[in-house]
Design a protein around this motif. Structure first.
Motif, PDB file in Angstrom:
ATOM      1  N   ALA A  19      37.060  38.694  43.829  1.00 19.86           N
ATOM      2  CA  ALA A  19      37.972  37.923  42.727  1.00 19.86           C
ATOM      3  C   ALA A  19      37.882  38.762  41.505  1.00 19.86           C
ATOM      4  CB  ALA A  19      37.401  36.490  42.799  1.00 19.86           C
ATOM      5  N   THR A  20      36.801  39.183  41.225  1.00 18.84           N
ATOM      6  CA  THR A  20      36.596  40.172  39.988  1.00 18.84           C
ATOM      7  C   THR A  20      37.668  41.115  40.077  1.00 18.84           C
ATOM      8  OG1 THR A  20      34.331  39.457  39.915  1.00 18.84           O
ATOM      9  CG2 THR A  20      35.022  41.277  38.543  1.00 18.84           C
ATOM     10  N   LYS A  21      37.397  41.811  41.190  1.00 18.96           N
ATOM     11  CA  LYS A  21      38.514  43.118  41.128  1.00 18.96           C
ATOM     12  C   LYS A  21      39.946  42.565  41.319  1.00 18.96           C
ATOM     13  CE  LYS A  21      39.598  47.370  42.495  1.00 18.96           C
ATOM     14  NZ  LYS A  21      39.275  48.480  41.564  1.00 18.96           N
ATOM     15  N   LEU A  22      40.383  41.522  41.776  1.00 16.10           N
ATOM     16  CA  LEU A  22      41.568  41.024  41.965  1.00 16.10           C
ATOM     17  C   LEU A  22      42.173  40.479  40.687  1.00 16.10           C
ATOM     18  CD1 LEU A  22      41.738  39.043  45.467  1.00 16.10           C
ATOM     19  CD2 LEU A  22      42.429  41.592  45.192  1.00 16.10           C
ATOM     20  N   LEU A  23      41.402  39.907  39.903  1.00 12.93           N
ATOM     21  CA  LEU A  23      42.038  39.334  38.767  1.00 12.93           C
ATOM     22  C   LEU A  23      42.241  40.580  37.922  1.00 12.93           C
ATOM     23  CD1 LEU A  23      39.124  36.531  37.955  1.00 12.93           C
ATOM     24  CD2 LEU A  23      41.558  36.272  38.477  1.00 12.93           C
ATOM     25  N   GLN A  24      42.023  41.632  37.888  1.00  9.96           N
ATOM     26  CA  GLN A  24      42.307  42.700  37.122  1.00  9.96           C
ATOM     27  C   GLN A  24      43.438  43.699  37.680  1.00  9.96           C
ATOM     28  OE1 GLN A  24      38.581  45.067  35.619  1.00  9.96           O
ATOM     29  NE2 GLN A  24      37.763  43.661  37.074  1.00  9.96           N
TER      30      GLN A  24
ATOM     31  N   LYS B 119      34.703  44.607  28.468  1.00 14.35           N
ATOM     32  CA  LYS B 119      35.039  43.278  28.270  1.00 14.35           C
ATOM     33  C   LYS B 119      35.927  42.444  29.180  1.00 14.35           C
ATOM     34  CE  LYS B 119      33.730  43.036  23.258  1.00 14.35           C
ATOM     35  NZ  LYS B 119      34.386  42.667  22.001  1.00 14.35           N
ATOM     36  N   ILE B 120      37.086  43.185  29.706  1.00 12.39           N
ATOM     37  CA  ILE B 120      37.733  42.827  30.816  1.00 12.39           C
ATOM     38  C   ILE B 120      37.105  42.599  32.049  1.00 12.39           C
ATOM     39  CG2 ILE B 120      39.633  43.608  32.288  1.00 12.39           C
ATOM     40  CD1 ILE B 120      40.822  42.562  29.835  1.00 12.39           C
ATOM     41  N   GLU B 121      36.168  43.436  32.687  1.00  8.94           N
ATOM     42  CA  GLU B 121      35.483  43.315  33.663  1.00  8.94           C
ATOM     43  C   GLU B 121      34.442  42.089  33.565  1.00  8.94           C
ATOM     44  OE1 GLU B 121      33.464  44.378  37.288  1.00  8.94           O
ATOM     45  OE2 GLU B 121      35.160  45.224  36.445  1.00  8.94           O
ATOM     46  N   MET B 122      33.816  41.784  32.196  1.00 11.71           N
ATOM     47  CA  MET B 122      32.900  40.667  32.211  1.00 11.71           C
ATOM     48  C   MET B 122      33.744  39.391  32.294  1.00 11.71           C
ATOM     49  SD  MET B 122      30.686  42.035  28.962  1.00 11.71           S
ATOM     50  CE  MET B 122      29.709  40.307  28.628  1.00 11.71           C
ATOM     51  N   MET B 123      35.025  39.385  31.699  1.00 13.59           N
ATOM     52  CA  MET B 123      35.865  38.183  31.526  1.00 13.59           C
ATOM     53  C   MET B 123      36.329  37.828  33.015  1.00 13.59           C
ATOM     54  SD  MET B 123      39.457  37.885  30.304  1.00 13.59           S
ATOM     55  CE  MET B 123      39.394  37.662  28.480  1.00 13.59           C
TER      56      MET B 123
ATOM     57  N   HIS C 251      44.127  34.446  36.354  1.00  8.82           N
ATOM     58  CA  HIS C 251      44.810  35.834  36.507  1.00  8.82           C
ATOM     59  C   HIS C 251      45.798  36.222  35.377  1.00  8.82           C
ATOM     60  CE1 HIS C 251      47.572  38.582  38.836  1.00  8.82           C
ATOM     61  NE2 HIS C 251      46.556  39.174  38.731  1.00  8.82           N
ATOM     62  N   PRO C 252      46.633  35.435  35.136  1.00 11.59           N
ATOM     63  CA  PRO C 252      47.306  35.970  33.791  1.00 11.59           C
ATOM     64  C   PRO C 252      46.612  36.136  32.609  1.00 11.59           C
ATOM     65  CG  PRO C 252      48.104  33.429  34.421  1.00 11.59           C
ATOM     66  CD  PRO C 252      47.118  34.015  35.588  1.00 11.59           C
ATOM     67  N   LYS C 253      45.684  35.032  32.422  1.00  9.44           N
ATOM     68  CA  LYS C 253      44.900  35.310  31.164  1.00  9.44           C
ATOM     69  C   LYS C 253      43.989  36.748  31.034  1.00  9.44           C
ATOM     70  CE  LYS C 253      43.828  30.460  30.935  1.00  9.44           C
ATOM     71  NZ  LYS C 253      42.628  29.404  31.028  1.00  9.44           N
ATOM     72  N   VAL C 254      43.707  37.318  32.470  1.00  6.60           N
ATOM     73  CA  VAL C 254      42.992  38.419  32.489  1.00  6.60           C
ATOM     74  C   VAL C 254      44.091  39.753  32.341  1.00  6.60           C
ATOM     75  CG1 VAL C 254      41.586  40.178  33.733  1.00  6.60           C
ATOM     76  CG2 VAL C 254      41.167  37.677  33.974  1.00  6.60           C
ATOM     77  N   LEU C 255      45.166  39.423  32.784  1.00  2.37           N
ATOM     78  CA  LEU C 255      46.336  40.392  32.530  1.00  2.37           C
ATOM     79  C   LEU C 255      46.869  40.537  31.480  1.00  2.37           C
ATOM     80  CD1 LEU C 255      48.416  40.098  36.182  1.00  2.37           C
ATOM     81  CD2 LEU C 255      46.562  41.731  35.520  1.00  2.37           C
TER      82      LEU C 255
ATOM     83  N   ILE D  76      44.461  42.405  29.028  1.00  2.00           N
ATOM     84  CA  ILE D  76      44.437  44.067  29.492  1.00  2.00           C
ATOM     85  C   ILE D  76      45.507  44.504  28.569  1.00  2.00           C
ATOM     86  CG2 ILE D  76      45.256  45.768  31.342  1.00  2.00           C
ATOM     87  CD1 ILE D  76      43.511  43.871  33.080  1.00  2.00           C
ATOM     88  N   LYS D  77      46.717  43.814  28.736  1.00  6.66           N
ATOM     89  CA  LYS D  77      47.843  44.250  28.061  1.00  6.66           C
ATOM     90  C   LYS D  77      47.737  44.580  26.488  1.00  6.66           C
ATOM     91  CE  LYS D  77      51.444  42.536  31.340  1.00  6.66           C
ATOM     92  NZ  LYS D  77      52.341  41.636  31.617  1.00  6.66           N
TER      93      LYS D  77
END
Length: 454
Positions: A354-359, A424-428, A409-413, A416-417
């Motif tokens: 899930a950590t991978k997919l969210l990014q 910090k993205i990985e931690m989130m 998912h959209p919050k992480v994306l 990133i944008k």
């Protein structure tokens, strides 16, 4: 100092081989290695291995004067210092030049220590919660690497300890199967030592080991003069110095030998350990419970200054859900045992996935899930075979887990944008994954993840 010694341990007693050193060198220096660097490392590895074998033989056979001399040679030989620096170098450290490695390795000496600042901080556990760890500098890690190797060859590996990866798990499966088929083991006792590393003090290590007191004082433990950067306010500096460090390269092998001395003192049909996790095998649940009680007594009274306590113990019949190095053993209808990933192991996989997919964009999820599920099923030797294990996890994820990530998912994306740093993205993403994946994801024999579906 020239020392002649013909007696030495077998090569199989060494903690690693030349290939292991070269792989670490590629991580530190870059891949591929320059031919001249490769040649130089190979040249220094042979005398390093010889000294380790001679030191181990002398220490195990009571030749204490010889052992002290070989210990001195290992701590001062340039080749051993460089090899230990390569093996201890942080996984995500910057690429170094060969000249930089040689220069920094000159400071390696586990008898003296590094006096580098130690950072004490909290990190999240894969299954939730936090763990206090110590972060060490490059020279301290090199000292710990050499101390670990010297401790291993001098005392041998714990006969109860199994690695969580590679051949360790294959050996585990074989031994449990043999105990079940030939030893009458029908019940298991599982236990977890509370605060295992920090609870093991210097006096206990001095009791079980004849390695140099200087190495124990300055490398295996944090010395009294080492500066500490404390980022956890509910622990004192003295408490950090008093026990084995969570984060030191030498702590696991030292702790495993302490646990070994305790397991040796109890009567049991079968026993294994992985760091602070202990599993014993007995004929009945009642016998398993009695053995766990005996173990708790031995741990508590093993050394008066460093009592160990069990924070968890449970006796159960083989087949009930349990985690043993990531496995759940269950009886086969035709006899023997089959091994599937445990709930703890499955949940860790789903959290990492899930950590991978969210990014990643949504259109990359299917191929990522398929690749990760295949790799996990292949490594875990799960279910009836790799194909079935992969298909099961893909189905379980798409049917029960994927939708749980919709809001995060959209919050992480978007982060990133917006240019948020990768760390910090990985931690989130990891925070969302740990909070969204259910605690229980255990497979039932029917192939469905009942706890998710309901």
């Amino acid at each position: 100092m020239k020392l002649v010694a013909t007696q030495k341990l077998k090569k199989s007693e060494l903690p690693y081989d030349l290939g292991h050193i070269l792989n670490h060198a590629k991580r530190v220096l870059g891949d591929p290695l320059l031919p001249e660097v490769n040649k130089e490392i190979r040249k220094m590895a042979k005398p390093h291995f010889e000294k380790l074998r001679q030191y181990g033989h002398a220490g195990r056979n009571g030749s204490y004067e010889k052992a002290r001399k070989f210990e001195y040679l290992l701590c001062t030989a340039p080749g051993s210092k460089i090899i230990s620096f390569l093996l201890g170098y942080p996984k995500h450290g910057p690429i170094l030049t060969w000249a930089q490695v040689k220069k920094q390795a000159q400071s390696v000496n586990p008898r003296i220590g590094s006096n580098e600042e130690v950072v004490v901080k909290e990190i999240p556990k894969p299954e939730g919660g936090k763990r206090v760890v110590q972060i060490f500098g490059e020279i301290a890690r090199a000292n710990q690497s050499l101390a670990r190797d010297m401790f291993t060859v001098r005392h041998g590996k714990s006969k109860y300890e199994y690695a969580r990866k590679g051949r360790g798990r294959e050996k585990l499966i074989s031994q449990i199967n043999n105990a079940n088929r030939n030893g009458g083991v029908r019940a298991l006792g599982v236990a977890d030592i509370k605060d295992c590393f920090p609870s093991i003090g210097r006096d206990w290590v001095l009791k079980i080991s004849e390695i140099s007191k200087a190495i124990i004082r300055n490398t295996i433990f944090i010395s009294d003069t080492t500066p500490i950067n404390m980022k956890v306010h509910y622990i004192s500096d003295s408490a950090v110095r008093a026990g084995l460090s969570q984060g030191s390269l030498s702590s696991p092998v030292v702790a495993s030998k302490v646990v070994e001395t305790c397991l040796d003192k109890i009567s049991k049909r079968f026993a294994l350990s992985y760091l602070d996790d202990i599993t014993i095998g007995e004929k009945s649940v009642e016998e398993a419970q009695a053995t766990l009680n005996a173990l708790a007594h031995v741990l508590q009274h093993g050394h008066p200054s460093s009592p160990l306590f069990l924070k968890f113990k449970r006796a159960l019949k083989i087949g009930e859900p349990v985690d043993i190095l990531g496995y759940w053993p269950r009886p086969k209808s035709i006899g023997g045992l089959r091994f599937s990933p445990s709930n703890k192991s499955l949940r860790r996989f789903y959290v990492r996935l899930a950590t991978k997919l969210l990014q990643l964009p949504r259109d990359e999820w299917d191929k990522t899930v398929e690749a990760k599920a295949y790799a996990f099923a292949n490594s875990a030797k799960s279910w009836a075979g790799v194909q079935h294990g992969r298909e099961f996890m893909q189905t379980a994820f798409s049917d029960y887990l994927a939708d749980l990530l919709d809001d995060a998912h959209p919050k992480v994306l978007n982060s990133i944008k917006a240019g948020m740093p990768d760390t910090k993205i990985e931690m989130m993403a990891a925070h969302y994954a740990r909070s969204l994946i259910p605690e229980s994801v255990l497979a039932t024999p029917s192939g469905l993840t009942k706890s998710i579906a309901t």
